[in-house]
Design a protein around this motif. Structure first.
Motif, PDB file in Angstrom:
ATOM      1  N   ASP A 174       0.857  -1.172   0.000  1.00 25.70           N
ATOM      2  CA  ASP A 174       0.000   0.000   0.000  1.00 25.70           C
ATOM      3  C   ASP A 174       0.900   1.230   0.000  1.00 25.70           C
ATOM      4  N   GLU A 175       0.747   2.029  -1.038  1.00 26.08           N
ATOM      5  CA  GLU A 175       1.641   3.168  -1.227  1.00 26.08           C
ATOM      6  C   GLU A 175       1.520   4.207  -0.097  1.00 26.08           C
ATOM      7  N   ILE A 176       0.289   4.397   0.382  1.00 21.48           N
ATOM      8  CA  ILE A 176       0.088   5.419   1.418  1.00 21.48           C
ATOM      9  C   ILE A 176       0.860   5.063   2.692  1.00 21.48           C
ATOM     10  N   GLU A 177       0.851   3.801   3.017  1.00 22.96           N
ATOM     11  CA  GLU A 177       1.567   3.357   4.209  1.00 22.96           C
ATOM     12  C   GLU A 177       3.051   3.728   4.108  1.00 22.96           C
ATOM     13  N   THR A 179       4.391   6.090   2.334  1.00 29.39           N
ATOM     14  CA  THR A 179       4.581   7.539   2.393  1.00 29.39           C
ATOM     15  C   THR A 179       4.429   8.065   3.818  1.00 29.39           C
ATOM     16  N   LEU A 180       3.475   7.495   4.541  1.00 28.19           N
ATOM     17  CA  LEU A 180       3.269   7.972   5.908  1.00 28.19           C
ATOM     18  C   LEU A 180       4.524   7.756   6.760  1.00 28.19           C
ATOM     19  N   MET A 182       7.295   8.547   5.825  1.00 24.07           N
ATOM     20  CA  MET A 182       8.204   9.657   5.485  1.00 24.07           C
ATOM     21  C   MET A 182       7.819  10.930   6.245  1.00 24.07           C
ATOM     22  N   GLU A 183       6.969  10.810   7.214  1.00 24.86           N
ATOM     23  CA  GLU A 183       6.425  11.958   7.930  1.00 24.86           C
ATOM     24  C   GLU A 183       7.488  13.018   8.272  1.00 24.86           C
ATOM     25  N   ILE A 186       8.305  15.109   5.283  1.00 24.57           N
ATOM     26  CA  ILE A 186       7.181  15.970   4.887  1.00 24.57           C
ATOM     27  C   ILE A 186       7.115  17.172   5.843  1.00 24.57           C
ATOM     28  N   LYS A 187       7.251  16.902   7.131  1.00 26.63           N
ATOM     29  CA  LYS A 187       7.226  17.984   8.123  1.00 26.63           C
ATOM     30  C   LYS A 187       8.344  18.978   7.855  1.00 26.63           C
ATOM     31  N   TYR A 189       9.869  19.597   5.135  1.00 27.67           N
ATOM     32  CA  TYR A 189       9.573  20.372   3.930  1.00 27.67           C
ATOM     33  C   TYR A 189       8.594  21.488   4.254  1.00 27.67           C
ATOM     34  N   GLU A 190       7.541  21.139   4.969  1.00 25.82           N
ATOM     35  CA  GLU A 190       6.519  22.146   5.289  1.00 25.82           C
ATOM     36  C   GLU A 190       7.130  23.298   6.081  1.00 25.82           C
TER      37      GLU A 190
ATOM     38  N   VAL B  15      10.112  16.687  -1.773  1.00 26.12           N
ATOM     39  CA  VAL B  15      10.184  16.413  -0.341  1.00 26.12           C
ATOM     40  C   VAL B  15      11.267  15.374  -0.068  1.00 26.12           C
ATOM     41  N   LEU B  24       9.243  12.286  -4.315  1.00 26.28           N
ATOM     42  CA  LEU B  24       8.061  12.572  -3.503  1.00 26.28           C
ATOM     43  C   LEU B  24       7.828  14.074  -3.562  1.00 26.28           C
ATOM     44  N   TYR B  26       5.618  17.616  -2.896  1.00 29.86           N
ATOM     45  CA  TYR B  26       4.639  18.234  -2.016  1.00 29.86           C
ATOM     46  C   TYR B  26       3.528  18.864  -2.849  1.00 29.86           C
ATOM     47  N   ARG B  49      -7.430   6.831   8.718  1.00 30.55           N
ATOM     48  CA  ARG B  49      -6.498   7.911   8.417  1.00 30.55           C
ATOM     49  C   ARG B  49      -7.243   9.238   8.357  1.00 30.55           C
ATOM     50  N   ARG B  52      -4.486  15.215   5.958  1.00 29.79           N
ATOM     51  CA  ARG B  52      -3.331  15.887   6.550  1.00 29.79           C
ATOM     52  C   ARG B  52      -3.482  17.401   6.558  1.00 29.79           C
ATOM     53  N   HIS B 150      -4.152   9.362  -1.623  1.00 34.48           N
ATOM     54  CA  HIS B 150      -2.769   9.551  -1.194  1.00 34.48           C
ATOM     55  C   HIS B 150      -2.499  11.001  -0.798  1.00 34.48           C
ATOM     56  N   THR B 154      -1.478  12.343   2.844  1.00 33.64           N
ATOM     57  CA  THR B 154      -0.066  12.706   3.032  1.00 33.64           C
ATOM     58  C   THR B 154       0.325  14.082   2.496  1.00 33.64           C
ATOM     59  N   THR B 156       1.210  14.673  -0.335  1.00 33.51           N
ATOM     60  CA  THR B 156       2.316  14.470  -1.277  1.00 33.51           C
ATOM     61  C   THR B 156       1.915  13.445  -2.330  1.00 33.51           C
ATOM     62  N   TRP B 158       4.033  10.561  -5.176  1.00 35.31           N
ATOM     63  CA  TRP B 158       5.240  10.045  -5.819  1.00 35.31           C
ATOM     64  C   TRP B 158       5.115  10.315  -7.308  1.00 35.31           C
TER      65      TRP B 158
END
Ligand code: SF4
Lengths: 194, 471
Positions: A174-177, A179-180, A182-183, A186-187, A189-190, B15, B24, B26, B49, B52, B150, B154, B156, B158
């Motif tokens: 599962d792609e979302i898993e 990516t999560l 990578m938190e 992502i943080k 970057y934000e 990202v 990845l 943003y 979930r 975000r 996605h 997230t 983000t 890919w």
């Protein structure tokens, strides 16, 4: 999604160019709010006659194509609208692999994300496969691991797949898993663009 | 070596980068509508979930809203989708321009109109015409529902870096030749595949001289050339458009950002993977005759003969298009009769589009064999048009004046072209069945659509009286 390393199945040929997603799944069937159950509407306008009865001339309605799980298509398959209902319908119908000389970008992505493999082969190779699937049943073996399409008659063609997707498909991830996980990045970057 | 705006935007949003993986990226803005989102939200719920960044997510209803009375939704499934979106937005804290909101409209019309769409952004939406927002110098592309999920989870995506394609249009456009004709011309010349795997940057003085609304029309249809996205570097026209919009930065903040945004323009020595040069003065008003947007000819021209096809595949495509369209090879475009006219869609439903159509319709009467509808892109467009009295011009001429939504662009609501009828449409796709099973779509500019409504067939808008006013 279950992992997929090698797949063997019956192939159907669809010798049409620029098959767009409106054809794959006409828009009147997009109103469902689930991901399943779209297979019955796949290629609806081609598959069924005006009165709702099956169109015997349509490729997938031919007796030799019963139970197919690989589709051999032609140029620019899946063009048009980005609707993910198109791969859902193909999957729900039973397809696991679509082989074509070229795909539309979004459709290509959407297949991968749903665990269906889009395979790009050369024109002569497609010609061969379209020939082999014409009015007869033909079995193919598709290996995601070795990136090849083969048949019992000695045909063998290799294809490219991004290692990222190769991994994802083979493991059924599962792609979302992913990516999560990578938190932190992502943080970071934000914060950096605040 | 210098960089293209495409590369700059890309690099600004990475990202995470790792050998053997896509980047990845943003996502700055995520637009959501009722048709491609329900499965994404239920996916979130299934895995417990959350969204975000609800503050970077904005939703509206457009694809299947009725345009006669938008509160009278008779289709239970459409109603269910809209209800589902309403509940999802509430549950996940997302702002929704609901059916009764003065901000409701086609997702690609309201994004720019509300100032949500800004230069330098990455923008996605579960709709292929997200490329429209590229007109602002943003990286905007359509995504599928898995990707919607996605991004919701997230913020983000890919993404593998696409190749770059420069489409430079110089020269002067003739009178009566509009942005729609420009993009149709590009598609007729290079086909529906030429952009595959690429992001297009449109440039050249024809593009520079365009208003934002015209630029949106051009970028809107980059996807029709197979491209992932199309964009135009931000300039003063872009900044002026943003001024005073609800969600756009204002005053000093806008001035500061303006400099940053303009610096995104491609460097002089930037290299593209592919380049295409077009002379704008060669472009005439265009009409599509086939079943893909590349099958298009000037209104003064004709359908090709099969013998003129360059490949076997091309010939087969033309053959099957002609069979579906009920047309024959070599037929003059001006001989095609129309029974329906649709002025609307995210390609051509903004205020300027309606003005150009009204200019042609003014003082005329819709042909007796034609039903013509005008569907503004948003409630705001509708309101502004009514303030100018455009609706009066249309109504007096016998056009129907409708509520905002996607309408006959994809006919998910009750606005359907009956089988066998020809429709002059300002939308972006002429695929088989797009406007209804057996419907025959001809893509044209708003001025050409209005002219077809009046004449019952395709006429060169440049020859119509009053057309001088159509620039
Ligand atoms: S107007 Fe047409 S192309 Fe635009 S968003 Fe709506 S359905 Fe899609």
């Amino acid at each position: 999604m279950a992992g997929l390393t090698t797949f063997r199945g019956k192939a159907a040929g669809m010798d049409r160019v620029n098959v767009d997603t409106d054809q794959i799944i006409p828009k009147q069937f997009l109103k469902r709010i689930e991901k399943t159950g779209f297979g019955q509407y796949l290629f609806y306008d081609w598959r069924f006659k005006q009165d709702g009865s099956p169109n015997p001339d349509f490729e997938l309605n031919r007796p030799e194509n019963e139970g197919v799980s690989i589709l051999v298509a032609n140029e620019n398959f899946g063009c048009g609208s980005s609707r993910e209902h198109a791969p859902w319908a193909l999957l729900d119908y039973g397809f696991k692999v679509i082989i074509a000389p070229s795909f539309a970008d979004i459709f290509h992505q959407n297949c991968l994300k749903n665990g269906m493999l889009p395979v790009v082969l050369k024109e002569q190779e497609i010609k061969y496969l379209l020939d082999k699937t014409k009015n007869q049943s033909h079995e193919l073996t598709v290996s995601i691991e070795s990136k090849t399409v083969t048949d019992a008659d000695g045909f063998s063609a290799s294809f490219e797949i991004h290692p990222y997707w190769q991994n994802m498909l083979m493991n059924g991830w599962d792609e979302i898993e992913l990516t999560l996980q990578m938190e932190d990045s992502i943080k970071k970057y934000e914060e950096s663009v605040q | 070596m210098g960089k293209t705006i495409i590369e700059k935007l890309w690099e600004n949003h990475v990202v995470h980068r790792e050998e053997g993986k896509p980047d990845l990226l943003y996502i700055d803005l995520h637009l959501v509508h009722e048709v491609t989102s329900p499965q994404a939200f239920s996916g979130l719920r299934l895995k417990n979930r959350s969204v975000r960044r609800p503050d970077r997510t904005f939703a509206t209803m457009d694809h299947n809203v009725p345009t006669v009375n938008r509160f009278n939704i008779t289709d239970p499934i459409a109603n269910n989708q809209m209800e589902t979106l309403r509940n999802n937005c509430e549950e996940f804290g997302i702002t929704l321009a609901d059916i009764n909101s003065p901000e409701q409209g086609i997702v690609h019309v309201i994004g720019p109109e509300l100032g949500l769409t800004q230069p330098g952004m990455t923008i996605v939406c579960g709709d292929s015409h997200t490329s429209t927002h590229g007109a602002f110098g943003s990286l905007a592309f359509g995504i599928g529902t898995s990707e919607v999920e996605h991004v919701l989870a997230t913020q983000t995506l890919w993404q593998s870096k696409p190749r770059t394609l420069k489409v430079q249009i110089d020269g002067e456009l003739g009178q009566g030749v509009l942005a729609k004709d420009v993009i149709l011309y590009v598609l007729s010349k290079y086909g529906v595949n030429f952009g595959t795997g690429h992001i297009i940057e449109f440039c050249g003085n024809v593009i520079r001289q365009m208003s934002m609304e015209e630029r949106m029309t051009v970028c809107n249809m980059s996807i029709e050339g197979g491209a992932k996205a199309g964009l135009i570097a931000p300039d003063d026209t872009t900044i002026e458009y943003l001024r005073g919009r609800k969600y756009a930065p204002a005053d000093a903040e806008l001035e500061a950002l303006a400099e940053k945004w303009k610096a995104l323009a491609s460097d002089e020595d930037a290299q593209y993977n592919k380049e295409v040069y077009i002379d704008g003065s060669e472009i005439a008003p265009m009409v599509s005759w086939g079943t893909n947007p590349g099958q298009t000819a000037p209104v003064t021209g004709r359908i090709p003969y099969l013998s003129e096809c360059t490949s076997e595949n091309d010939q087969r495509a033309v053959e099957s298009a002609l069979a579906y369209m009920g047309l024959s090879e070599g037929q003059n475009i001006s001989d095609i009769k129309v029974q329906k006219v649709f002025i609307g869609s995210c390609t051509n439903s903004r205020l300027e589009d309606l003005r150009m159509a009204a200019e042609v319709a003014k003082g005329q009467k819709v042909h007796e064999d034609v039903q013509a509808i005008v569907v503004p892109g948003s409630q705001k467009v509708k309101m502004m048009a009514e303030q100018e009295g455009l609706h009066k011009i249309f109504l007096d001429a016998g056009f129907e004046w409708r509520e905002s939504g996607c309408s006959m662009c994809l006919s998910m609501n009750a606005d359907i072209v009956p089988a066998g009828e020809h429709c002059a449409s300002t939308s972006n796709r002429n695929f088989e069945g797009r406007q209804g099973s057996g419907a025959r779509t001809h893509l044209v500019s708003p001025a050409m659509a209005a002219a077809a409504a009046v004449n019952g067939c395709f006429v060169d808008v440049r020859r119509m009286t009053g057309a001088e006013a159509v620039h």
